[in-house]
Design an enzyme around this catalytic site. Structure first.
Site, PDB file in Angstrom:
ATOM      1  N   THR A  34      93.414   7.316  25.685  1.00 58.55           N
ATOM      2  CA  THR A  34      91.982   7.767  26.186  1.00 58.55           C
ATOM      3  C   THR A  34      91.954   9.372  26.358  1.00 58.55           C
ATOM      4  O   THR A  34      90.815   9.815  25.984  1.00 58.55           O
ATOM      5  CB  THR A  34      91.868   7.171  27.629  1.00 58.55           C
ATOM      6  OG1 THR A  34      91.962   5.612  27.340  1.00 58.55           O
ATOM      7  CG2 THR A  34      90.535   7.490  28.229  1.00 58.55           C
ATOM      8  N   ASP A 225      87.197   2.498  20.230  1.00 55.64           N
ATOM      9  CA  ASP A 225      88.147   2.412  21.073  1.00 55.64           C
ATOM     10  C   ASP A 225      88.641   0.986  20.702  1.00 55.64           C
ATOM     11  O   ASP A 225      87.876   0.200  20.537  1.00 55.64           O
ATOM     12  CB  ASP A 225      88.101   2.681  22.390  1.00 55.64           C
ATOM     13  CG  ASP A 225      89.130   2.960  23.185  1.00 55.64           C
ATOM     14  OD1 ASP A 225      90.594   2.930  22.600  1.00 55.64           O
ATOM     15  OD2 ASP A 225      89.174   2.621  24.517  1.00 55.64           O
ATOM     16  N   GLU A 226      89.921   0.455  21.020  1.00 53.15           N
ATOM     17  CA  GLU A 226      90.425  -0.884  21.049  1.00 53.15           C
ATOM     18  C   GLU A 226      89.974  -1.598  19.698  1.00 53.15           C
ATOM     19  O   GLU A 226      89.541  -2.720  19.610  1.00 53.15           O
ATOM     20  CB  GLU A 226      90.073  -1.703  22.134  1.00 53.15           C
ATOM     21  CG  GLU A 226      90.471  -1.051  23.612  1.00 53.15           C
ATOM     22  CD  GLU A 226      91.984  -1.253  23.641  1.00 53.15           C
ATOM     23  OE1 GLU A 226      92.790  -1.438  23.041  1.00 53.15           O
ATOM     24  OE2 GLU A 226      92.369  -0.601  24.824  1.00 53.15           O
ATOM     25  N   GLN A 256      98.904  -4.816  20.462  1.00 54.65           N
ATOM     26  CA  GLN A 256      98.197  -5.158  21.517  1.00 54.65           C
ATOM     27  C   GLN A 256      96.863  -5.961  21.295  1.00 54.65           C
ATOM     28  O   GLN A 256      96.026  -6.258  22.131  1.00 54.65           O
ATOM     29  CB  GLN A 256      97.604  -4.141  22.472  1.00 54.65           C
ATOM     30  CG  GLN A 256      98.905  -3.422  23.124  1.00 54.65           C
ATOM     31  CD  GLN A 256      98.600  -2.216  23.977  1.00 54.65           C
ATOM     32  OE1 GLN A 256      98.097  -2.498  24.984  1.00 54.65           O
ATOM     33  NE2 GLN A 256      98.852  -1.068  23.680  1.00 54.65           N
ATOM     34  N   ARG A 614     103.174  -3.247  30.820  1.00 52.01           N
ATOM     35  CA  ARG A 614     102.286  -2.794  31.841  1.00 52.01           C
ATOM     36  C   ARG A 614     103.133  -2.243  33.182  1.00 52.01           C
ATOM     37  O   ARG A 614     102.788  -1.784  33.863  1.00 52.01           O
ATOM     38  CB  ARG A 614     101.445  -4.102  32.738  1.00 52.01           C
ATOM     39  CG  ARG A 614     100.598  -4.818  31.732  1.00 52.01           C
ATOM     40  CD  ARG A 614      99.568  -3.913  31.186  1.00 52.01           C
ATOM     41  NE  ARG A 614     100.032  -3.423  29.734  1.00 52.01           N
ATOM     42  CZ  ARG A 614      99.671  -2.584  28.965  1.00 52.01           C
ATOM     43  NH1 ARG A 614      98.668  -1.706  29.822  1.00 52.01           N
ATOM     44  NH2 ARG A 614      99.819  -2.358  27.823  1.00 52.01           N
TER      45      ARG A 614
END
Length: 776
Positions: A34, A225-226, A256, A614
């Site tokens: 980010t 993004d992603e 992911q 995480r």
């Protein structure tokens, strides 16, 4: 600008300085993607690129807001406002409103949500006089949604014999007609549904070359993004918009990619380098989030996947503690371990509740965790869903059970009297309510005497009301002799609740059935636990009282310092110092529904990778050897994902100490004279570590119960007939938490302790069953 660039490492700076051409940033977990995106956009603007010529697409509004705020801090708020930045759907809705007339829509077209769409489909099915049990509105809507996201329009559907044949084979030969009527009705109403925002944008850009050229010229620099989460429709839009200048930058991590069930296509990121010429590839491989143990353990897992991009994630952080693996006998015990560990960590390290997260594969697993946290009085918050006992299907079952105990409970009665549907409509309920108010009686009492009251109801409706009354009274008869589990299991089947949910084949419908199963598991666990309480028999009234206490403790207090409970899908993008990944068992995680193909299994493995990464400081992996399934205790096998982690990164915390396992004798050994306590140690571990494939079979759960290791943090564990217990002792109980002994009575097997617990009040426990630790 230089200040912000200097804060990036060399690998992060490289894509920032790459101004033109196609590029892919493969960003590992916790690698600061980010920050790279925001600095890159700011850098482009510092080079003179107009903010109006930059398009940044994200998957959540939260991510868009965060990025825009960071950019505003660098270039100023006014310039940041000019960026085209937002989710795919929000940005394309903005374009469609500007160009709506070309597609025949008003600029102020309505956007239908899923409930609007399902209601419209229901109306169409009714008008076409189709069987709702075959053409279930939610299933039809789900099917239409998948058509649209795959760019299968109505015309394309009718030109595809294979699709029509597939629907005919599933006994839905008129699916195409419903699709056509649905599209026509939406168009007539000037409405688009959520999927139309992508489908119509594709139509706009392909049917009108001048519009495509306009937006290609406007969006000279595109960032996504992603990217691993894009579906086919999103991929085509991005490809079309970037085709002219090819200044496209996509950021993502194939490891992911966990949203295939929503239509995400991992091939979009895997094949990016084939879609464009002279693609520059950058890798962000330094993890700033987690310890070495967590990062390297996660690498050892994802290496098992065959379909992946090359990267080696590393970190300069400390090694940190090993990942702790805990085995419990049952799922209820698993919840109690997690709650106990959180409680102990908080006390030892002065930590906040918000530093802990409990992640699970399915929402139904939250029940055992919630129960255990409440007993410890640990505040928590369910993310992405209601508290377990607030979910609709759970409340429906509980309302039936409440009626068994108290038929005057009108809130419960109105909720379930026509669910599942039994032909008792709103008009009938209104008449019953008016009569109840007039005679100052409950609705149930009015129904009991329906033949004596003139409500102008036809004989068919009266018969349905009488059947409902008879059914509730039959439950009351059963309640007089059976425990809460037997009755709840009977009610869930006899009322038709389970059968009704089975008709809904969508993922949501399956999840609701799992939730009811989990409720029954919880009731079974409760009734088994009640055996140790003097005078308790696990009756329904006892369970409902326990649930009422639970829901009272679960009310929002306005305090944000809570343990986070969520599914792993919702945890993506988040991070916590301490993470518990629970329910690591075969057929649960990985899911039994994801073991048909290698691609499905690899997505489950990516999901585990997301869960593990995480954690910042400490990760726990927990599993149970047995788990309740529809009230029956079934053996469970440890997940293959545990054994896929190299042992170097794991610490099995079940053994009470190195060199063997202690067990808790069922009677006081002193009655046999002098006993050498050192011999109470087993040289061979009893399923202390998950069994490797092709090795000996794991010890049965029955054997494990007899030879249960004593918790290492409970050295004062009291055996069943210990005479040293005295009034005033402070004890810890697995289910009820902390309490103080206020009275002792009886001898031998009949010895009882009356204990005042901090949560739940005074309970009298039979010591031959009670599991007590003396803590003060």
């Amino acid at each position: 600008m230089q200040k912000y660039i200097s804060q990036l490492n060399e690998a992060q700076q490289a894509p920032v300085f790459q101004k033109d051409g196609p590029m892919i940033i493969i960003a590992g977990a916790g690698s600061g993607k980010t920050r790279v995106l925001t600095v890159r956009i700011s850098y482009l603007m510092s080079l003179g690129v107009d903010a109006f010529n930059i398009l940044a697409l994200t998957f959540t509004n939260k991510a868009a807001r965060e990025m825009k705020k960071r950019i505003a801090d660098i270039v100023g708020n006014n310039e940041a406002k000019n960026l085209w930045m937002g989710t795919f759907h929000s940005v394309f809705a903005r374009i469609l409103r500007s160009e709506a007339d070309k597609l025949g829509y008003p600029s102020n077209f309505t956007i239908y949500d899923s409930q609007d769409s399902v209601r419209l489909i229901s109306a169409i099915i009714k008008e076409q006089q189709l069987d709702k049990d075959i053409y279930k509105p939610k299933q039809v809507f789900s099917r239409i949604s998948s058509y649209k996201n795959s760019l299968i329009t109505v015309k394309a559907y009718f030109n595809n014999p294979e699709l029509q044949e597939a629907d005919a084979m599933s006994k839905k030969p008129r699916m195409g007609e419903i699709y056509q009527h649905y599209v026509e009705r939406c168009f007539k109403s000037g409405a688009m549904d959520f999927d139309d925002l992508l489908l119509k944008t594709n139509e706009l850009l392909n049917r009108f070359p001048d519009v495509l050229a306009k937006y290609q010229d406007r969006f000279r620099y595109i960032l996504v993004d992603e990217y691993q989460d894009t579906n086919h429709s999103q991929y085509l839009i991005v490809r079309a918009l970037s085709d002219r200048f090819q200044n496209i930058c996509v950021v993502g991590d194939d490891a992911q990619s966990i949203y295939a069930f929503r239509g995400a296509n991992i091939n979009n990121i895997l094949n990016f380098q084939k879609d464009y010429e002279n693609v520059k590839t950058y890798r962000l491989e330094q993890n700033y989030r987690s310890t070495k143990n967590i990062v390297e353990a996660a690498n050892s897992i994802i290496d098992k996947n065959k379909t992946k991009l090359d990267k080696i994630v590393w970190t300069a952080n400390d090694f940190g503690p090993k990942i702790k693996v805990h085995r419990s006998v049952t799922d209820g015990e698993e919840g109690r371990f997690v709650a106990s560990e959180i409680f102990d960590l908080k006390m030892r390290n002065q930590m906040l509740n918000g530093q802990f997260a409990i992640l699970y594969r399915t929402n139904a697993q939250s029940r055992a965790m919630e129960d255990a946290l409440r007993k410890r009085d640990i505040p928590y918050r369910i993310y992405g869903g209601l508290s377990f006992y607030q979910r609709k299907e759970i409340k429906d079952v509980l309302c039936y059970l409440r009626l068994v105990i108290n038929p005057k409970d009108e809130e419960a009665l109105v909720r379930v009297i026509n669910y599942p549907a039994r032909g008792i409509g709103d008009t009938t309920i209104e008449k019953l309510t008016i009569a109840a108010n007039h005679y100052k009686r409950s609705i149930f009492e009015v129904m009991e005497h329906i033949d004596k009251i003139d409500l102008k109801l036809n004989s068919g409706t009266k018969a349905k009301l009488q059947d409902f009354v008879t059914m509730i009274k039959s439950f009351q008869v059963i309640n007089e002799s059976q425990d809460a589990f037997y009755l709840a299991d009977h009610v869930s089947k006899k009322t038709g609740l389970v059968q009704e949910l089975k008709k809904d084949g969508t993922p949501e419908g399956i999840a609701r059935i799992e939730n009811i199963e989990e409720l029954l598991n919880g009731i079974k666990d409760f009734t088994e636990g009640q055996k140790e309480i003097d005078g308790a028999r696990g009756a329904l009234s006892e369970f409902l009282e326990d649930v009422a206490l639970a829901t009272d403790l679960d009310k929002d207090t306005g305090d944000d310092d809570r343990v986070a409970l969520m599914t792993i899908h919702l945890a993506k993008g988040l991070e916590f110092p301490y993470v518990f990944i629970v329910g690591l068992e075969e057929d649960l995680f990985p899911s039994a529904m994801s073991l048909n193909t290698r691609s499905e299994l690899e997505e489950e493995r990516r999901l585990f990778y997301v869960a593990l990464t995480r954690a910042e400081h400490q990760a726990y992996l927990t599993y149970a050897q047995s788990r309740y399934r529809w009230g029956k205790l079934t053996d469970a096998e440890p997940s293959r994902f545990i054994e896929e982690i190299k042992d170097d990164y794991l610490e099995y915390i079940n053994p009470s100490d190195a060199g063997g396992y202690r067990y808790k004798p069922s009677i006081d050994l002193d009655i046999f004279g002098d006993v050498d306590k050192s011999k109470l140690r087993l040289a061979k571990p009893l399923a202390g570590t998950p069994p490797k494939r092709n090795d000996n079979e794991p010890v049965s759960s029955a054997t494990i119960r007899k030879l249960k290791p004593v918790s290492s943090n409970a050295p004062n564990n009291t055996n069943l007939f210990d005479s040293k217990l005295t009034v005033g002792d402070v004890v810890m109980h697995e289910r009820f938490g902390k309490g103080q002994i206020i009275n002792l009575e009886g001898v031998g097997a009949d010895k009882k302790a009356e204990i005042k617990f901090d949560v739940g009040g005074i309970k009298k426990l039979l010591l031959r069953f009670a599991k007590l630790d003396v803590i003060g």
